[in-house]
Motif scaffolding. Sequence first.
Motif, PDB file in Angstrom:
ATOM      1  N   GLU A 180      45.696 -17.421  -5.209  1.00  0.00           N
ATOM      2  CA  GLU A 180      46.587 -17.707  -6.343  1.00  0.00           C
ATOM      3  C   GLU A 180      47.075 -19.154  -6.304  1.00  0.00           C
ATOM      4  OE1 GLU A 180      51.143 -16.543  -7.760  1.00  0.00           O
ATOM      5  OE2 GLU A 180      50.026 -15.190  -6.452  1.00  0.00           O
ATOM      6  N   VAL A 181      46.960 -19.854  -7.420  1.00  0.00           N
ATOM      7  CA  VAL A 181      47.586 -21.168  -7.567  1.00  0.00           C
ATOM      8  C   VAL A 181      48.971 -20.962  -8.167  1.00  0.00           C
ATOM      9  CG1 VAL A 181      47.488 -23.426  -8.678  1.00  0.00           C
ATOM     10  CG2 VAL A 181      45.376 -22.352  -7.861  1.00  0.00           C
ATOM     11  N   ASP A 182      49.993 -21.420  -7.470  1.00  0.00           N
ATOM     12  CA  ASP A 182      51.360 -21.290  -7.962  1.00  0.00           C
ATOM     13  C   ASP A 182      51.467 -21.969  -9.332  1.00  0.00           C
ATOM     14  OD1 ASP A 182      54.191 -21.736  -8.421  1.00  0.00           O
ATOM     15  OD2 ASP A 182      54.515 -21.356  -6.295  1.00  0.00           O
ATOM     16  N   ILE A 183      52.022 -21.251 -10.324  1.00  0.00           N
ATOM     17  CA  ILE A 183      52.099 -21.837 -11.671  1.00  0.00           C
ATOM     18  C   ILE A 183      53.042 -23.035 -11.712  1.00  0.00           C
ATOM     19  CG2 ILE A 183      51.519 -19.658 -12.784  1.00  0.00           C
ATOM     20  CD1 ILE A 183      54.489 -19.427 -13.616  1.00  0.00           C
ATOM     21  N   HIS A 184      53.886 -23.182 -10.676  1.00  0.00           N
ATOM     22  CA  HIS A 184      54.803 -24.327 -10.610  1.00  0.00           C
ATOM     23  C   HIS A 184      54.265 -25.445  -9.715  1.00  0.00           C
ATOM     24  CE1 HIS A 184      57.649 -21.854 -12.746  1.00  0.00           C
ATOM     25  NE2 HIS A 184      57.625 -20.939 -11.790  1.00  0.00           N
ATOM     26  N   ALA A 210      25.025 -10.063  -2.816  1.00  0.00           N
ATOM     27  CA  ALA A 210      26.474  -9.954  -2.607  1.00  0.00           C
ATOM     28  C   ALA A 210      27.173  -9.701  -3.933  1.00  0.00           C
ATOM     29  CB  ALA A 210      27.013 -11.228  -1.967  1.00  0.00           C
ATOM     30  N   ARG A 211      28.250  -8.922  -3.870  1.00  0.00           N
ATOM     31  CA  ARG A 211      29.060  -8.656  -5.056  1.00  0.00           C
ATOM     32  C   ARG A 211      30.528  -8.819  -4.684  1.00  0.00           C
ATOM     33  NH1 ARG A 211      24.822  -9.402  -6.541  1.00  0.00           N
ATOM     34  NH2 ARG A 211      23.453  -8.154  -7.899  1.00  0.00           N
ATOM     35  N   ILE A 212      31.210  -9.708  -5.406  1.00  0.00           N
ATOM     36  CA  ILE A 212      32.635  -9.933  -5.195  1.00  0.00           C
ATOM     37  C   ILE A 212      33.330  -9.942  -6.553  1.00  0.00           C
ATOM     38  CG2 ILE A 212      32.232 -11.323  -3.119  1.00  0.00           C
ATOM     39  CD1 ILE A 212      33.013 -13.797  -4.853  1.00  0.00           C
ATOM     40  N   MET A 213      34.646  -9.871  -6.520  1.00  0.00           N
ATOM     41  CA  MET A 213      35.463 -10.101  -7.703  1.00  0.00           C
ATOM     42  C   MET A 213      36.466 -11.208  -7.372  1.00  0.00           C
ATOM     43  SD  MET A 213      36.086  -6.188  -9.106  1.00  0.00           S
ATOM     44  CE  MET A 213      36.421  -5.425  -7.508  1.00  0.00           C
ATOM     45  N   LEU A 214      36.988 -11.831  -8.392  1.00  0.00           N
ATOM     46  CA  LEU A 214      37.986 -12.879  -8.226  1.00  0.00           C
ATOM     47  C   LEU A 214      39.225 -12.529  -9.033  1.00  0.00           C
ATOM     48  CD1 LEU A 214      35.721 -16.043  -8.703  1.00  0.00           C
ATOM     49  CD2 LEU A 214      36.565 -15.135  -6.526  1.00  0.00           C
ATOM     50  N   LYS A 215      40.393 -12.834  -8.471  1.00  0.00           N
ATOM     51  CA  LYS A 215      41.655 -12.706  -9.194  1.00  0.00           C
ATOM     52  C   LYS A 215      42.365 -14.050  -9.080  1.00  0.00           C
ATOM     53  CE  LYS A 215      45.912  -9.999  -9.583  1.00  0.00           C
ATOM     54  NZ  LYS A 215      46.615  -8.744  -9.225  1.00  0.00           N
ATOM     55  N   LEU A 216      42.515 -14.730 -10.207  1.00  0.00           N
ATOM     56  CA  LEU A 216      42.950 -16.119 -10.207  1.00  0.00           C
ATOM     57  C   LEU A 216      44.116 -16.331 -11.168  1.00  0.00           C
ATOM     58  CD1 LEU A 216      39.348 -17.636 -10.419  1.00  0.00           C
ATOM     59  CD2 LEU A 216      40.733 -17.360  -8.349  1.00  0.00           C
ATOM     60  N   THR A 217      44.864 -17.390 -10.942  1.00  0.00           N
ATOM     61  CA  THR A 217      45.941 -17.772 -11.845  1.00  0.00           C
ATOM     62  C   THR A 217      45.358 -18.218 -13.181  1.00  0.00           C
ATOM     63  OG1 THR A 217      47.227 -18.518  -9.941  1.00  0.00           O
ATOM     64  CG2 THR A 217      47.923 -19.326 -12.103  1.00  0.00           C
ATOM     65  N   PRO A 218      45.957 -17.826 -14.314  1.00  0.00           N
ATOM     66  CA  PRO A 218      45.467 -18.346 -15.597  1.00  0.00           C
ATOM     67  C   PRO A 218      45.353 -19.867 -15.546  1.00  0.00           C
ATOM     68  CG  PRO A 218      47.122 -16.655 -15.973  1.00  0.00           C
ATOM     69  CD  PRO A 218      47.104 -16.916 -14.489  1.00  0.00           C
ATOM     70  N   PRO A 219      44.176 -20.400 -15.883  1.00  0.00           N
ATOM     71  CA  PRO A 219      43.935 -21.833 -15.664  1.00  0.00           C
ATOM     72  C   PRO A 219      44.586 -22.727 -16.710  1.00  0.00           C
ATOM     73  CG  PRO A 219      42.019 -20.826 -16.688  1.00  0.00           C
ATOM     74  CD  PRO A 219      42.981 -19.706 -16.394  1.00  0.00           C
ATOM     75  N   THR A 220      44.823 -23.968 -16.313  1.00  0.00           N
ATOM     76  CA  THR A 220      45.386 -24.964 -17.215  1.00  0.00           C
ATOM     77  C   THR A 220      44.408 -25.311 -18.327  1.00  0.00           C
ATOM     78  OG1 THR A 220      46.630 -25.875 -15.341  1.00  0.00           O
ATOM     79  CG2 THR A 220      46.428 -27.259 -17.304  1.00  0.00           C
TER      80      THR A 220
END
Length: 297
Positions: A180-184, A210-220
């Motif tokens: 996670e990228v901190d939104i601040h 390989a199979r992965i998933m990603l959970k990320l901060t909504p990008p700028t």
Amino acid sequence: MNTQQLDRMHSAPGFIAALDQSGGSTPKALRAYGIEEDAYGDDKDKMFDLVHEMRTRIITSPSFTAAHILAGILFEQTMDREIEGVPTADYLWERKGIVPILKIDKGLEDAADHVRVMKPIPGLDETLARARDEKHIFGTKARSVILDADEAGIARNVDQQFEIGDHVRAAGLVPILEPEVDIHAPNKQQAEDILHSRLRRNIDALPDDARIMLKLTPPTTDDFYADFIADPKVVRVAALSGGYSRHDADEILMRNHGLIASFSRALSEGLSVDQSDEDFDATLASSIAEIYQASIS
């Protein structure tokens, strides 16, 4: 690996419900639900009983269905409990058609190099085997945090995510990696640039199967993660709400095509222990509909 669940996670419309508040975040979740700390005090068992009642109310709600929700992320204690006499993960899949996922991280280390990496996860391989064989879990989720643009820190953060992901894949489960990228973050876009580059490097190094998933901060930048969404090794890319209101998170999500929600606080926003079942379900149904529409953009 359950191929029916894999197909659902990869291609069905919908979003991921994050119901995985752990010890540190449980009081905040209960407070938002209308239960203050004086209702349980220092009694951790009572606290977890109360949060399981909250989660049970959400999961058993008529609006909480596979029509809109792909998967549910569970805290380990929730996985080990039952709903209506059925183990929680089995209830999700067998009664609701919703894929069960387990949160496996044990919290974060103190900040260093502008990141907070995960604490050690004791007994990880045993937990994964139990989740797979006894609890019928499809995948896992592990969260770490990026506080600002720092090449060395972000590299360490992402490399740890993939190292844990390797253990998960070796156990036959599908990992959700959540750096996670901190939104601040003072330099959020620069941090996302570094993160993208490091994710790209690590994904390209994975074997073809390989199979992965990603959970990320909504990008700028809109559609910033479009290449990951299109990558055959990436089952799905989800966005956390990250402190944004549900409205703001949904607005950003709608501008990022193929990115789906994996919301916790934003999903339960407006729910209260004092609501009638009718009002509770109406509020939850409205939240689910809004998040679903943003996730199918």
